[in-house]
Design a protein around this motif. Structure first.
Motif, short mmCIF file in Angstrom:
data_model
loop_
_atom_site.label_atom_id
_atom_site.label_comp_id
_atom_site.label_asym_id
_atom_site.label_seq_id
_atom_site.Cartn_x
_atom_site.Cartn_y
_atom_site.Cartn_z
N VAL A 1 17.36 -17.48 18.70
CA VAL A 1 16.33 -16.51 19.03
C VAL A 1 16.93 -15.12 19.02
CG1 VAL A 1 14.77 -15.69 20.84
CG2 VAL A 1 14.99 -18.15 20.41
N LEU A 2 16.31 -14.24 18.26
CA LEU A 2 16.68 -12.83 18.28
C LEU A 2 15.90 -12.21 19.43
CD1 LEU A 2 17.89 -10.21 17.30
CD2 LEU A 2 16.24 -10.18 15.43
N ALA A 3 16.60 -11.97 20.54
CA ALA A 3 15.97 -11.50 21.77
C ALA A 3 16.28 -10.04 22.01
CB ALA A 3 16.43 -12.35 22.95
N ASP A 4 15.24 -9.23 22.13
CA ASP A 4 15.39 -7.82 22.45
C ASP A 4 15.15 -7.67 23.95
OD1 ASP A 4 15.71 -5.10 22.22
OD2 ASP A 4 13.72 -4.75 21.37
N THR A 5 16.21 -7.36 24.70
CA THR A 5 16.13 -7.39 26.16
C THR A 5 16.61 -6.09 26.80
OG1 THR A 5 18.34 -8.39 26.38
CG2 THR A 5 16.46 -9.90 26.17
N ALA A 6 16.42 -4.97 26.13
CA ALA A 6 16.83 -3.65 26.65
C ALA A 6 18.32 -3.65 27.01
CB ALA A 6 15.98 -3.27 27.87
N GLY A 7 19.11 -4.42 26.26
CA GLY A 7 20.55 -4.46 26.46
C GLY A 7 21.03 -5.39 27.55
N ARG A 8 20.13 -6.12 28.20
CA ARG A 8 20.52 -6.98 29.32
C ARG A 8 21.30 -8.21 28.85
NH1 ARG A 8 18.44 -8.65 34.40
NH2 ARG A 8 19.82 -10.28 35.16
N TRP A 9 20.81 -8.85 27.78
CA TRP A 9 21.43 -10.08 27.27
C TRP A 9 21.75 -9.93 25.79
CZ3 TRP A 9 16.75 -11.44 30.30
CH2 TRP A 9 17.07 -11.74 31.64
N PRO A 10 22.51 -10.86 25.22
CA PRO A 10 22.92 -10.72 23.81
C PRO A 10 21.73 -10.60 22.87
CG PRO A 10 24.20 -12.45 24.89
CD PRO A 10 23.12 -12.05 25.85
N LEU B 1 10.46 -10.37 22.05
CA LEU B 1 10.56 -8.94 22.33
C LEU B 1 10.19 -8.69 23.79
CD1 LEU B 1 9.02 -7.61 19.00
CD2 LEU B 1 11.43 -7.91 19.59
N HIS B 2 11.22 -8.57 24.62
CA HIS B 2 11.05 -8.42 26.06
C HIS B 2 10.99 -6.95 26.49
CE1 HIS B 2 12.05 -12.70 26.59
NE2 HIS B 2 13.09 -12.52 25.81
N GLY B 3 11.13 -6.02 25.56
CA GLY B 3 11.16 -4.60 25.87
C GLY B 3 12.45 -3.98 25.37
N ASP B 4 12.36 -2.88 24.64
CA ASP B 4 13.58 -2.29 24.07
C ASP B 4 14.20 -1.23 24.97
OD1 ASP B 4 11.56 -0.43 23.71
OD2 ASP B 4 11.88 -0.19 21.55
N ARG B 5 13.45 -0.72 25.96
CA ARG B 5 14.00 0.28 26.87
C ARG B 5 14.01 -0.18 28.32
NH1 ARG B 5 10.46 3.75 27.22
NH2 ARG B 5 8.90 2.88 25.80
N GLU B 6 13.02 -0.95 28.72
CA GLU B 6 12.93 -1.46 30.09
C GLU B 6 12.50 -2.93 30.02
OE1 GLU B 6 10.69 -0.44 34.35
OE2 GLU B 6 10.22 0.70 32.54
N LEU B 7 13.35 -3.81 30.55
CA LEU B 7 13.13 -5.25 30.42
C LEU B 7 11.77 -5.64 30.97
CD1 LEU B 7 14.56 -7.89 29.55
CD2 LEU B 7 15.34 -8.11 31.92
N TYR B 8 11.00 -6.33 30.15
CA TYR B 8 9.67 -6.85 30.46
C TYR B 8 8.60 -5.78 30.68
CZ TYR B 8 12.44 -11.04 31.44
OH TYR B 8 13.32 -12.10 31.36
N ALA B 9 8.97 -4.51 30.64
CA ALA B 9 8.03 -3.48 31.04
C ALA B 9 7.70 -2.44 29.98
CB ALA B 9 8.54 -2.77 32.30
#
Length: 274
Positions: free
Chosen positions: A191-200, A214-222
């Motif tokens: 999975v290519l996960a976009d997590t605002a830098g939180r996870w790989p 896509l979980h958020g590119d600047r703020e996770l989930y928000a």
């Protein structure tokens, strides 16, 4: 050409009512409405507990004929058992009604906790248990334990279809060349996960399709995705779709961006394909 599916992670969010969901829309029709606007949705309730065959059948019947669900594997398998000794839990998961989705069953998503580090032996044993067709899934489901019985069991398939699997890891240890090669050998999509830098955030082709969350590119989930970011994702999807299917799910649901971002990306992908 591959097929691109774009949607959301789950669909029951009270904050979306009166926004994405029109005022006055009754809750029982939210899936029907969301599936009329999008092309796929992740079923998230299956992560928290075993669902019922009647629920999967209801979701199947409430969605368009060409709709596809991704199904999130149970956290009992990934977070509590940590992928070890999971043959019975896997049997229970597939017996709980997943196969009642019929032709609308898309990829199965396995999300690992951050604290679960890569272990080649554990991953290999888990991967070898995963059913790769609906016939294999039905055979596995029939080995369910006594946690399920009666109308809580659905261990049949109306046809033999491929069953795809995707892995969303959160420990950097899975980003190693050894782990990625092993996932490719087992035909499990990373999975290519976009997590605002939180996870790989690992962009690696390890299966015959691509899976993006896509979980958020600047703020996770928000945070929402702006026009430039959506343009970039549309371009990436267009490149993949030359030869592969792709599934993309927005999980930036806290402030209600997810369904709107999904629709905006669908519009871009459709426009670029014209």
């Amino acid at each position: 050409m591959g097929e691109v599916r774009i949607g959301i992670s789950g669909w029951t969010y009270p904050a979306w009512r009166g926004d994405f969901y029109p005022p006055g829309l009754v809750q029982r029709r939210e899936l029907e409405y969301a599936s009329s606007r999008l092309t796929s949705i992740e079923i998230n309730g299956s992560f928290y507990s075993l669902q019922r065959p009647s629920s999967y059948a209801k979701w199947r019947d409430e969605t368009p004929d060409d709709f596809v669900f991704a199904v999130k594997g149970g956290r009992f398998i990934t977070h509590l058992k940590r992928l070890r000794e999971v043959e019975a839990p896997l049997a229970n998961f597939f017996a709980s009604g997943v196969l009642a989705l019929g032709p609308k069953l898309g990829p199965v998503l396995w999300q690992l906790p951050e604290a679960l580090e890569y272990d080649a032996g554990v991953l290999d044993a888990f991967a070898r248990l995963l059913p790769r067709t609906t016939l294999e899934a039905a055979a596995l489901a029939r080995r369910h334990d006594d946690r399920l019985s009666g109308d809580r069991v659905h261990a049949e398939t109306d046809a033999d279809r491929p069953v795809r699997h995707a892995l969303e890891f959160r420990s950097p240890s899975f980003a190693s060349e050894e782990a990625l090669a092993q996932l490719a050998a087992h035909d499990i999509a990373v999975v290519l996960a976009d997590t605002a830098g939180r996870w790989p955030k690992v962009d690696r082709d390890t299966s015959d399709y691509r899976y993006v969350r896509l979980h958020g590119d600047r703020e996770l989930y928000a945070s929402g995705y702006g026009p430039a970011a959506l343009d970039q994702w549309a371009e990436r999807l267009r490149a993949w779709s030359v030869s592969q299917d792709a599934f993309v799910y927005f999980d930036n649901d806290v402030k209600g961006f997810a369904p709107h971002d999904a629709e905006a990306l669908m519009e871009r992908v459709g426009r670029s394909a014209d």
